[in-house]
Scaffold this motif. Structure first.
Motif, PDB file in Angstrom:
ATOM      1  N   GLU A 165      37.017 -54.925  56.568  1.00 43.68           N
ATOM      2  CA  GLU A 165      35.834 -54.590  57.034  1.00 43.68           C
ATOM      3  C   GLU A 165      35.158 -53.833  55.309  1.00 43.68           C
ATOM      4  O   GLU A 165      33.766 -54.399  55.316  1.00 43.68           O
ATOM      5  CB  GLU A 165      35.859 -53.923  57.372  1.00 43.68           C
ATOM      6  CG  GLU A 165      36.339 -54.310  59.388  1.00 43.68           C
ATOM      7  CD  GLU A 165      36.036 -52.956  60.079  1.00 43.68           C
ATOM      8  OE1 GLU A 165      35.121 -51.449  59.866  1.00 43.68           O
ATOM      9  OE2 GLU A 165      36.846 -52.791  61.173  1.00 43.68           O
ATOM     10  N   LEU A 166      35.748 -53.734  54.661  1.00 44.11           N
ATOM     11  CA  LEU A 166      34.883 -53.339  53.503  1.00 44.11           C
ATOM     12  C   LEU A 166      34.476 -54.467  52.409  1.00 44.11           C
ATOM     13  O   LEU A 166      33.829 -54.148  51.669  1.00 44.11           O
ATOM     14  CB  LEU A 166      36.197 -52.338  52.614  1.00 44.11           C
ATOM     15  CG  LEU A 166      36.232 -50.681  52.960  1.00 44.11           C
ATOM     16  CD1 LEU A 166      37.296 -49.812  52.453  1.00 44.11           C
ATOM     17  CD2 LEU A 166      34.881 -50.034  53.072  1.00 44.11           C
ATOM     18  N   TYR A 207      31.643 -55.696  53.742  1.00 45.04           N
ATOM     19  CA  TYR A 207      30.861 -55.316  53.078  1.00 45.04           C
ATOM     20  C   TYR A 207      30.031 -55.277  52.032  1.00 45.04           C
ATOM     21  O   TYR A 207      28.767 -55.629  51.491  1.00 45.04           O
ATOM     22  CB  TYR A 207      30.788 -53.047  53.805  1.00 45.04           C
ATOM     23  CG  TYR A 207      29.710 -52.513  53.043  1.00 45.04           C
ATOM     24  CD1 TYR A 207      28.552 -52.968  54.554  1.00 45.04           C
ATOM     25  CD2 TYR A 207      29.783 -52.023  52.385  1.00 45.04           C
ATOM     26  CE1 TYR A 207      27.453 -52.509  53.573  1.00 45.04           C
ATOM     27  CE2 TYR A 207      28.264 -50.977  52.218  1.00 45.04           C
ATOM     28  CZ  TYR A 207      27.562 -51.209  52.897  1.00 45.04           C
ATOM     29  OH  TYR A 207      26.555 -50.091  52.867  1.00 45.04           O
ATOM     30  N   GLU A 264      28.499 -59.103  51.165  1.00 45.47           N
ATOM     31  CA  GLU A 264      26.759 -58.255  52.128  1.00 45.47           C
ATOM     32  C   GLU A 264      25.723 -57.598  50.849  1.00 45.47           C
ATOM     33  O   GLU A 264      25.043 -58.492  50.324  1.00 45.47           O
ATOM     34  CB  GLU A 264      26.560 -57.830  53.033  1.00 45.47           C
ATOM     35  CG  GLU A 264      27.200 -58.385  54.484  1.00 45.47           C
ATOM     36  CD  GLU A 264      27.544 -57.660  55.532  1.00 45.47           C
ATOM     37  OE1 GLU A 264      26.309 -56.587  55.994  1.00 45.47           O
ATOM     38  OE2 GLU A 264      27.495 -57.610  56.809  1.00 45.47           O
ATOM     39  N   LEU A 265      26.254 -56.180  50.268  1.00 47.16           N
ATOM     40  CA  LEU A 265      25.739 -55.857  49.199  1.00 47.16           C
ATOM     41  C   LEU A 265      25.458 -56.505  48.230  1.00 47.16           C
ATOM     42  O   LEU A 265      24.423 -56.775  47.433  1.00 47.16           O
ATOM     43  CB  LEU A 265      26.439 -54.422  48.587  1.00 47.16           C
ATOM     44  CG  LEU A 265      26.321 -53.110  49.064  1.00 47.16           C
ATOM     45  CD1 LEU A 265      27.664 -52.107  49.233  1.00 47.16           C
ATOM     46  CD2 LEU A 265      25.255 -52.837  50.107  1.00 47.16           C
TER      47      LEU A 265
END
Length: 58
Positions: free
Chosen positions: A4-5, A8, A11-12
Motif C-alpha cells: 500500500e505504501l 501511494y 501515485e505521489l
C-alpha cells in the motif's frame, strides 16, 4: 502494508511528474498568450503609459 505504501509513493511520484511537466510548459504558454495579445494590439504604447502616469501625478 508495504504494498500500500509503495502504491501511494507511485501515485505521489506520478503527481509530481505531472506538476513538473506543467511547470515546464507554463512559461511557453505565458509567452504565447503575450504574443497573441500583442498581435491583437492589447498592449499599451509608451505614450499611453506616460499619459496614465501624468494623470496621476497631477
Amino acid at each position: 502494508m508495504q504494498d500500500e505504501l509503495a502504491a501511494y509513493a507511485r501515485e505521489l511520484e506520478a503527481g509530481v511528474t505531472r506538476i513538473s511537466l506543467r511547470q515546464k510548459k507554463l512559461p511557453a504558454l505565458i509567452a504565447d498568450c503575450g504574443l497573441r495579445a500583442a498581435d491583437a494590439g492589447r498592449f499599451a504604447t509608451v505614450i499611453d503609459v506616460e499619459a496614465a502616469f501624468a494623470k496621476f501625478r497631477g
